[in-house]
Scaffold this active site. Structure first.
Site, PDB file in Angstrom:
ATOM      1  N   PHE B 118     -67.963  21.559  70.488  1.00  0.00           N
ATOM      2  CA  PHE B 118     -69.068  20.669  70.855  1.00  0.00           C
ATOM      3  C   PHE B 118     -70.364  21.465  70.850  1.00  0.00           C
ATOM      4  O   PHE B 118     -70.333  22.692  71.007  1.00  0.00           O
ATOM      5  CB  PHE B 118     -68.808  20.086  72.248  1.00  0.00           C
ATOM      6  CG  PHE B 118     -68.824  18.587  72.270  1.00  0.00           C
ATOM      7  CD1 PHE B 118     -67.951  17.869  71.479  1.00  0.00           C
ATOM      8  CD2 PHE B 118     -69.699  17.899  73.092  1.00  0.00           C
ATOM      9  CE1 PHE B 118     -67.964  16.480  71.493  1.00  0.00           C
ATOM     10  CE2 PHE B 118     -69.719  16.509  73.111  1.00  0.00           C
ATOM     11  CZ  PHE B 118     -68.848  15.805  72.316  1.00  0.00           C
ATOM     12  N   GLN B 232     -82.934  13.245  78.418  1.00  0.00           N
ATOM     13  CA  GLN B 232     -82.456  13.694  77.112  1.00  0.00           C
ATOM     14  C   GLN B 232     -82.508  12.560  76.085  1.00  0.00           C
ATOM     15  O   GLN B 232     -82.046  11.455  76.348  1.00  0.00           O
ATOM     16  CB  GLN B 232     -81.014  14.187  77.228  1.00  0.00           C
ATOM     17  CG  GLN B 232     -80.505  14.837  75.958  1.00  0.00           C
ATOM     18  CD  GLN B 232     -79.124  15.458  76.159  1.00  0.00           C
ATOM     19  OE1 GLN B 232     -78.142  14.761  76.384  1.00  0.00           O
ATOM     20  NE2 GLN B 232     -79.055  16.769  76.095  1.00  0.00           N
ATOM     21  N   HIS B 234     -81.357  11.291  72.343  1.00  0.00           N
ATOM     22  CA  HIS B 234     -80.392  11.498  71.274  1.00  0.00           C
ATOM     23  C   HIS B 234     -81.080  11.132  69.966  1.00  0.00           C
ATOM     24  O   HIS B 234     -81.807  10.136  69.912  1.00  0.00           O
ATOM     25  CB  HIS B 234     -79.171  10.601  71.525  1.00  0.00           C
ATOM     26  CG  HIS B 234     -77.995  10.943  70.664  1.00  0.00           C
ATOM     27  ND1 HIS B 234     -77.945  10.613  69.337  1.00  0.00           N
ATOM     28  CD2 HIS B 234     -76.844  11.587  70.939  1.00  0.00           C
ATOM     29  CE1 HIS B 234     -76.804  11.051  68.828  1.00  0.00           C
ATOM     30  NE2 HIS B 234     -76.116  11.641  69.780  1.00  0.00           N
ATOM     31  N   LEU B 244     -76.178   4.039  70.371  1.00  0.00           N
ATOM     32  CA  LEU B 244     -75.978   5.345  69.774  1.00  0.00           C
ATOM     33  C   LEU B 244     -75.154   5.334  68.486  1.00  0.00           C
ATOM     34  O   LEU B 244     -74.109   4.715  68.413  1.00  0.00           O
ATOM     35  CB  LEU B 244     -75.225   6.189  70.799  1.00  0.00           C
ATOM     36  CG  LEU B 244     -75.612   7.655  70.843  1.00  0.00           C
ATOM     37  CD1 LEU B 244     -77.068   7.780  71.234  1.00  0.00           C
ATOM     38  CD2 LEU B 244     -74.747   8.360  71.859  1.00  0.00           C
ATOM     39  N   GLU B 247     -72.986  11.720  66.727  1.00  0.00           N
ATOM     40  CA  GLU B 247     -73.291  12.880  65.910  1.00  0.00           C
ATOM     41  C   GLU B 247     -72.362  13.002  64.703  1.00  0.00           C
ATOM     42  O   GLU B 247     -72.698  13.628  63.703  1.00  0.00           O
ATOM     43  CB  GLU B 247     -73.174  14.136  66.781  1.00  0.00           C
ATOM     44  CG  GLU B 247     -74.390  15.000  66.737  1.00  0.00           C
ATOM     45  CD  GLU B 247     -74.590  15.751  68.049  1.00  0.00           C
ATOM     46  OE1 GLU B 247     -75.239  15.174  68.925  1.00  0.00           O
ATOM     47  OE2 GLU B 247     -74.102  16.874  68.192  1.00  0.00           O
ATOM     48  N   ARG B 278     -79.719  18.763  69.157  1.00  0.00           N
ATOM     49  CA  ARG B 278     -80.211  17.415  69.441  1.00  0.00           C
ATOM     50  C   ARG B 278     -81.714  17.335  69.653  1.00  0.00           C
ATOM     51  O   ARG B 278     -82.386  16.491  69.073  1.00  0.00           O
ATOM     52  CB  ARG B 278     -79.554  16.878  70.711  1.00  0.00           C
ATOM     53  CG  ARG B 278     -78.274  16.142  70.463  1.00  0.00           C
ATOM     54  CD  ARG B 278     -77.729  15.601  71.755  1.00  0.00           C
ATOM     55  NE  ARG B 278     -76.320  15.271  71.572  1.00  0.00           N
ATOM     56  CZ  ARG B 278     -75.536  14.781  72.505  1.00  0.00           C
ATOM     57  NH1 ARG B 278     -76.005  14.575  73.713  1.00  0.00           N
ATOM     58  NH2 ARG B 278     -74.268  14.497  72.254  1.00  0.00           N
ATOM     59  N   HIS B 346     -81.132   8.864  76.424  1.00  0.00           N
ATOM     60  CA  HIS B 346     -79.678   8.891  76.467  1.00  0.00           C
ATOM     61  C   HIS B 346     -79.128   9.312  77.821  1.00  0.00           C
ATOM     62  O   HIS B 346     -78.115   8.808  78.284  1.00  0.00           O
ATOM     63  CB  HIS B 346     -79.226   9.873  75.380  1.00  0.00           C
ATOM     64  CG  HIS B 346     -77.769  10.055  75.270  1.00  0.00           C
ATOM     65  ND1 HIS B 346     -76.909   8.996  75.098  1.00  0.00           N
ATOM     66  CD2 HIS B 346     -76.997  11.169  75.292  1.00  0.00           C
ATOM     67  CE1 HIS B 346     -75.670   9.460  75.028  1.00  0.00           C
ATOM     68  NE2 HIS B 346     -75.693  10.762  75.161  1.00  0.00           N
ATOM     69  N   ARG B 381     -78.855  18.869  79.189  1.00  0.00           N
ATOM     70  CA  ARG B 381     -77.418  18.833  79.407  1.00  0.00           C
ATOM     71  C   ARG B 381     -76.661  19.100  78.115  1.00  0.00           C
ATOM     72  O   ARG B 381     -77.050  18.626  77.055  1.00  0.00           O
ATOM     73  CB  ARG B 381     -77.002  17.464  79.941  1.00  0.00           C
ATOM     74  CG  ARG B 381     -75.514  17.277  80.045  1.00  0.00           C
ATOM     75  CD  ARG B 381     -75.152  15.883  80.476  1.00  0.00           C
ATOM     76  NE  ARG B 381     -75.490  14.852  79.509  1.00  0.00           N
ATOM     77  CZ  ARG B 381     -74.736  14.539  78.455  1.00  0.00           C
ATOM     78  NH1 ARG B 381     -73.611  15.184  78.220  1.00  0.00           N
ATOM     79  NH2 ARG B 381     -75.111  13.576  77.631  1.00  0.00           N
TER      80      ARG B 381
END
Lengths: 345, 567
Positions: B118, B232, B234, B244, B247, B278, B346, B381
C-alpha cells in the site's frame, strides 16, 4: 476550435417519478405523488430523489447514506423491482416503465411501513439474532488475538460471495414466502446462516441448524429464485439455501422435520413411480394426526368437487420408468460424490 | 430513562469495538449505542483497501518498528509518536482478534491472513478481504454486538451534550422514528461519529451523513478540535458525485489526460507519472484545471481518466468495480470513453482533541476513530491506517470508559434542559421568517470550501472562505424546514447536519489560515515549504462565547527526528 470541450454531450430526458407517499401522522392510507424533472444521462434514481427533495418537495422521505452501493440504505422498489436507488440509472429505468416516461417508486415489501419509502428494518435484525447470525468462535477467550486460525483460500471462497451481502433487504422484499408468512426466516438470514455454518472457526453449527429446520425455517422456501434474481450483489442465494438443506439432511437425517420428510417422500415417489403420489404426501410429511386435523375439511370439499387425487394403487408408474430409475440412481450417486467432495468439514 | 454508565454515539467500527470492549471489561455496566443509521450502514463499510498490521505474513522481515516509522513519515512528522507506537504495536493483535471472531480475510498460500502493498508502506502489510475489507469488518463487529446483546438505539440523531461545569451529564438525542427528543443521562459519553469531509459536499467521497455530528456537539460544549485544517484529497473522484475511483485504475495503467490530450503528469512526476503519491497527483490535476486545461461541464471542471488503451478484457476482468461505478454514476463506459474525474475530499485527519486513551478535556467525554484526533495521522494519513485507527482506538476508548465510569456519580438530565432542546427544535421548524433552502446552502458550502479551503490554499482565498462561511451561517438562521411531521423527518435531520458542517467548516478554514506553512495535505501557495520552527505543532480550535479561539499544542516526539519527507 470551441471554447468548451465537453465530449459528453448530455441530452436531457423528461421523466416523471410516481412516488409512494404515506405519513402515518396525517394519512389514513397511502397515495402516489408525481414529480416531473429532466434527467441527463448517468443520473441515478437516488440523485433524482435527492433533487426532488431539495428543489421540489422537502417532505419526501427516504433513506440514503453512502450513495455508492455499499451501505444498503436506499433499498426500494423501482418499476416494481426491489433494488438500490443509488445504483439504478434513470435512463435504463425509462426503458422498463409500464407507462411510458413514468418511473414508479415504492417502498420495500414485507417490512412494516414507517413513512413514504422508509420501512422498518427491525424484524430483519430480530431474525438475525434468532438464527444466531454470528460466529461463536472456537478460540478460547483467553487466547483471542494471540494467533490466527489457518484458513484455506478454498474455505474462504466457500463464504466469500455470501459476505458480499449488504442487508439491503431487496431479497426480503421480493421473497414470495415472506409475503404470505412474515415469520419466515427470509433469504438474507438464510444466506448469513449458511455463511456462518460453513466457517470452520464457528462452534455453534448444530445449534443454528436445529433452529433453521424448525417451522418458518429453511424448508419453507419454494425455490422461486426471486431472491437470487433481485440480489443487488448478484449473490447465489439459492445455492446457500440448497446447501443448508443438504447439510440438514446429512447431519440430522431424512426423518428430522416435516420439511426433510417432505423432501424424502418426493424422492421416494420419483424413484418408485416417476411421479408424485399426492394422496399420501401430507401423511408422509406431517403424519396422520396432523393431516386429519388440518386437511380433513379440505379433503371433504375435494371429494364433493370430485377433485381428489387418485389413491396410491391407482397411481401408475410413468412411461419409461425403468430407464428413468437407472438414470435417477446414477444421478443421486453423482450428487452424493460431489457432496462428499465439496462439503466435507 | 434509566441512567447509563456508557453512551456510545456512532455505530461504525470505532463505536462497535468500544461497545464490545466495554462489555468485556465490565459486564455489569449499562451500555447503549446510538446511531443515526442502522450500524451496518456506517461509513466503515466503504473502506475497500484494508488495515495495516506488521503480521509478517507476506514479508517475513516486516516489523512494528517499520510500521511506526512509515506512519510518522507519512504524517509529515505531525503525528504524536507515542500514539503511533500504540497504534502500530496493537495492530497485529487486533487484526488477529478480528480474525478469531469471524472476519473473512483473504488468505495466502500458507493459509494465513493475506497482505498487500500500500502507498507509503515499506513492506506489504495491508491485511484485506478482497475489495470489501471495511464492509466485512463492520459486519463482523455488528454480528458480535448482536451476539453479546449490545443495546442499540438505531436511527437516533444526537443533538447536544448535557454539561454541568467541567463534566458531562449525558446526551440529548432525537428518535427519528417518533421525532421525540429523549435524554440519555450517562456517566460517560463516547463519540465515534466518523469524519467531517462531507462538508465539501459534491466534492467529497464521503457518505451523505459524514457531517461531523460528534465533533460539532463536542465543539459546542467547549471541547477543543485539533488539526482541523488537514483534509485529505483523493486524486480521482467522479465529476458529478465525488465518489471514489480507486487507485487500482491507475495501478493497472490508466492515463490522466487534459483537454489538450496531454498526459500531463509528465510535467509533475516524470518517472512515476500517474502513480505518484496521492497529494502530488491531486495537486497536479488541480493545477491543470486552474490553468484552464481541464474540461468544462455543467457539473463542474474535470480531467479524463483514460482506460481505453487497456482493452475491454482487462477492464472487465481486473477493474469490474470501476467500470460499474463509472456506468452507474457517470453513465460512461470506460471501455468506450474516458472517465471524467477530479480530486475529492476523502478523509479528515483533524477532530476532537484526545489523549492516547480517548479522553477529552471534559470529564466523562471520550472520542475515537475519524471523529477524534489523537493524533496518529498528523498532516497526512497513510492508506490502510484508518481502519486500523478505528479498531485500535475504538477498543482502547471502550476499555478506558468502562474502567473510569465508576469514578463518576450517576448523572441526571433535568426536564427543563430536555425542554430547552425541544424548544430549540420547535423554533427551528417555525415557518415564519424562515425561507432559505438548505440544499442551496449545502451546495454553496461545498463550493466555497473546494475553491477557497481546498487543495491549494492562500491567505486571500482563505479570508474569502471564512467570509463565505460566516455569511452562510447567517443565512442558515433563516433556513426553512418544510417537513413539519414528527415521524422520520429527514428534512429536519439534514438541516441539523448542515448546521454541524457549517460550525466545523469555520474551524477548518481558521486552522488553514493560521498554519502558515505547507505540510502533508495542507498546501499554502504563499507558504510553500514546511516550517518546523514555527509550525511543528498541532492547532486547536475552541468555541468561546460563540467565537473560534485558536490555540496550539506541542507534538509528542520520540525516537524519530524531523526529516524531509521524500519518496
Amino acid at each position: 476550435m470551441t471554447e468548451t470541450i465537453d465530449q459528453h454531450q448530455e441530452g436531457k430526458r423528461d421523466v416523471t417519478f410516481r412516488v409512494f407517499r404515506f405519513n402515518p401522522q396525517v394519512d389514513s392510507k397511502p397515495y402516489f405523488d408525481d414529480y416531473t424533472i429532466s434527467a441527463e444521462r448517468g443520473i441515478t434514481v437516488l440523485r433524482s430523489l435527492n433533487y426532488i427533495k431539495e428543489h421540489v418537495d422537502a417532505t419526501l422521505s427516504f433513506r440514503a447514506f453512502c450513495q455508492a452501493g455499499i451501505c444498503g440504505s436506499c433499498g426500494m422498489r423501482v418499476n416494481g423491482i426491489s433494488k438500490l436507488a443509488c445504483t439504478s440509472q434513470v435512463w435504463e429505468e425509462l426503458d422498463k416503465c409500464r407507462e411510458p416516461g413514468i418511473i414508479k417508486v415504492e417502498p420495500l415489501r414485507s417490512l412494516p411501513m414507517i413513512k413514504d419509502l422508509i420501512v422498518d428494518m427491525d424484524p430483519l435484525v430480530d431474525k438475525m439474532k434468532h438464527y444466531s447470525n454470528w460466529i461463536d468462535s472456537t478460540m478460547p477467550l483467553a487466547e483471542m488475538g494471540k494467533k490466527e486460525f489457518l484458513v484455506s483460500e478454498e474455505e474462504f471462497h466457500r463464504y466469500d460471495k455470501a459476505t458480499d451481502c449488504i442487508l439491503c433487504a431487496s431479497c426480503v422484499s421480493e421473497c414470495s414466502i415472506l409475503r404470505a408468512n412474515k415469520e419466515y426466516v427470509s433469504p438474507a438470514v438464510l444466506l448469513k446462516s449458511y455463511r456462518m455454518n460453513v466457517d470452520s472457526r464457528d462452534s455453534i453449527h448444530d445449534v443454528r441448524l436445529a433452529e433453521l429446520v424448525k417451522d418458518h425455517g429453511v424448508w419453507d422456501c419454494t425455490h422461486c429464485y426471486r431472491c437470487q434474481e433481485s440480489c443487488v450483489k448478484s449473490i447465489p442465494i439459492m445455492e446457500a439455501i440448497h446447501a443448508i438443506r443438504e447439510d440438514a439432511l446429512e447431519c440430522r437425517g431424512p426423518k428430522d422435520t416435516s420439511g426433510a420428510k417432505h423432501a424424502e417422500a418426493f424422492m421416494e415417489d420419483i424413484e418408485k413411480k416417476g411421479k408424485l403420489v399426492e394422496a399420501t404426501l401430507p401423511i408422509r410429511t406431517n403424519g396422520m394426526v396432523w393431516t386429519l386435523r388440518n386437511l380433513l375439511p379440505m379433503a371433504v370439499k375435494m371429494i364433493v368437487k370430485r377433485r381428489t387425487p387418485p389413491p396410491p394403487p391407482l397411481v401408475k408408474s410413468a412411461k419409461g420408468i425403468k430407464i428413468f430409475r437407472v438414470m435417477f440412481r446414477e444421478m443421486t450417486e453423482h450428487v452424493k460424490q460431489d457432496h462428499q467432495k465439496t462439503h466435507k468439514k | 430513562m434509566k441512567p447509563f454508565d456508557i453512551v456510545i454515539v456512532g455505530g461504525g467500527g470505532a463505536g462497535l469495538y468500544a461497545a464490545m470492549e466495554a462489555m468485556k471489561t465490565n459486564p455489569a455496566l449499562n451500555i447503549a449505542v446510538l446511531s443515526k443509521v442502522y450500524p451496518n450502514r456506517s461509513h466503515t463499510s466503504a473502506a475497500q483497501g484494508g488495515a495495516n498490521a506488521a503480521l509478517g505474513n507476506k514479508a517475513k522481515d516486516d516489523t512494528i518498528e517499520m510500521h511506526i516509522f512509515d506512519t510518522i513519515k507519512g504524517s509529515d512528522y505531525l503525528a504524536d509518536q507515542d500514539a503511533v507506537e500504540v497504534l502500530c504495536s496493537e495492530a497485529p493483535k487486533i487484526i488477529r482478534e478480528l480474525e478469531n471472531i469471524g472476519t473473512p480475510w483473504s488468505r495466502l498460500d500458507d493459509n494465513t491472513i493475506a497482505q498487500r502493498p500500500f502507498g507509503g508502506a515499506g513492506r506489504p502489510r495491508c491485511c484485506y478481504c478482497a475489495d470489501k475489507t471495511g464492509h466485512t469488518i463492520l459486519q463482523t463487529l455488528y454480528e458480535q454486538c448482536l451476539r453479546k446483546g449490545v443495546l442499540f438505539f438505531n436511527e437516533y440523531f444526537a443533538l447536544n451534550l448535557s454539561v454541568n461545569g467541567s463534566r458531562s451529564r449525558g446526551l440529548i438525542a432525537m428518535n427519528m422514528k417518533t421525532g421525540k427528543v429523549e435524554a440519555f443521562p450517562a456517566k460517560t459519553v463516547i463519540f465515534a461519529t466518523g469524519g467531517y469531509a462531507k462538508m465539501y459536499w459534491n466534492r467529497s467521497s464521503n457518505a451523505a451523513g459524514n457531517s461531523g455530528d460528534g465533533q460539532a456537539i463536542a465543539f459546542r460544549a467547549g471541547i477543543p478540535m485539533k488539526d482541523m485544517e488537514f483534509v485529505q484529497f483523493h486524486p480521482t473522484g467522479l465529476r458529478k458525485s465525488g465518489l471514489l475511483v480507486t487507485e487500482g485504475a491507475r495501478g493497472e495503467g490508466g492515463y490522466l489526460i487534459n483537454k489538450d490530450g496531454e498526459r500531463f503528469m509528465a510535467r509533475y512526476a516524470k518517472e512515476k507519472m500517474e502513480l505518484g503519491p496521492r497529494d502530488l497527483v491531486s495537486r497536479s490535476i488541480e493545477t491543470e484545471i486552474l490553468e484552464g486545461r481541464g474540461f468544462n461541464s455543467p457539473a463542474g471542471k474535470y480531467i479524463h481518466l483514460d482506460l481505453r488503451h487497456l482493452g475491454a478484457d482487462l477492464i472487465k476482468s481486473r477493474l469490474p468495480q470501476i467500470r460499474e461505478m463509472s456506468l452507474n454514476f457517470e453513465g460512461v463506459d470506460p471501455i468506450e470513453e474516458p472517465i471524467p474525474v477530479r480530486p475529492t475530499a476523502h478523509y479528515s485527519m483533524g477532530g476532537i482533541d484526545t489523549d492516547n486513551f480517548g479522553r477529552t478535556v471534559m470529564d466523562g467525554v471520550y472520542a475515537a476513530g475519524e471523529c477524534a484526533c489523537v493524533s496518529v495521522h498528523g498532516a497526512n494519513r497513510l492508506g490502510g491506517n484508518s481502519l486500523l485507527d478505528i479498531l485500535v482506538f475504538g477498543r482502547i476508548v471502550g476499555h478506558t470508559a468502562a474502567e473510569e465510569a465508576g469514578k463518576f456519580s450517576p448523572a441526571t438530565i433535568s426536564e427543563a434542559e430536555l425542554k430547552e432542546s425541544v424548544d430549540e427544535l420547535r423554533n427551528r421548524m417555525q415557518p415564519s421568517g424562515h425561507y432559505e433552502r438548505y440544499g442551496a446552502l449545502r451546495e454553496e458550502l461545498g463550493q466555497t470550501l473546494a475553491l477557497n479551503v481546498g487543495i491549494f490554499r492562500e491567505s486571500s482565498l482563505l479570508h474569502k472562505g471564512i467570509q463565505d462561511i460566516a455569511e452562510l451561517k447567517e443565512r442558515f438562521k433563516k433556513v426553512r424546514v418544510f417537513d413539519s411531521s414528527d415521524v422520520f423527518n429527514t428534512n429536519l435531520m439534514q438541516v441539523l447536519e448542515l448546521q454541524n458542517m457549517l460550525e466545523l467548516a469555520e474551524t477548518v478554514a481558521v486552522g488553514a489560515l493560521a498554519r502558515e506553512e505547507s505540510r502533508g495535505s495542507h498546501t499554502r501557495i504563499d507558504f510553500p515549504v514546511r516550517d518546523d520552527e514555527k509550525w511543528h505543532k498541532h492547532t486547536l480550535a475552541t468555541l468561546v462565547d460563540g467565537k473560534v479561539l485558536p490555540g496550539e499544542k506541542p507534538v509528542t516526539m520520540g525516537r524519530y527526528e524531523l526529516q524531509e519527507r521524500t519518496y
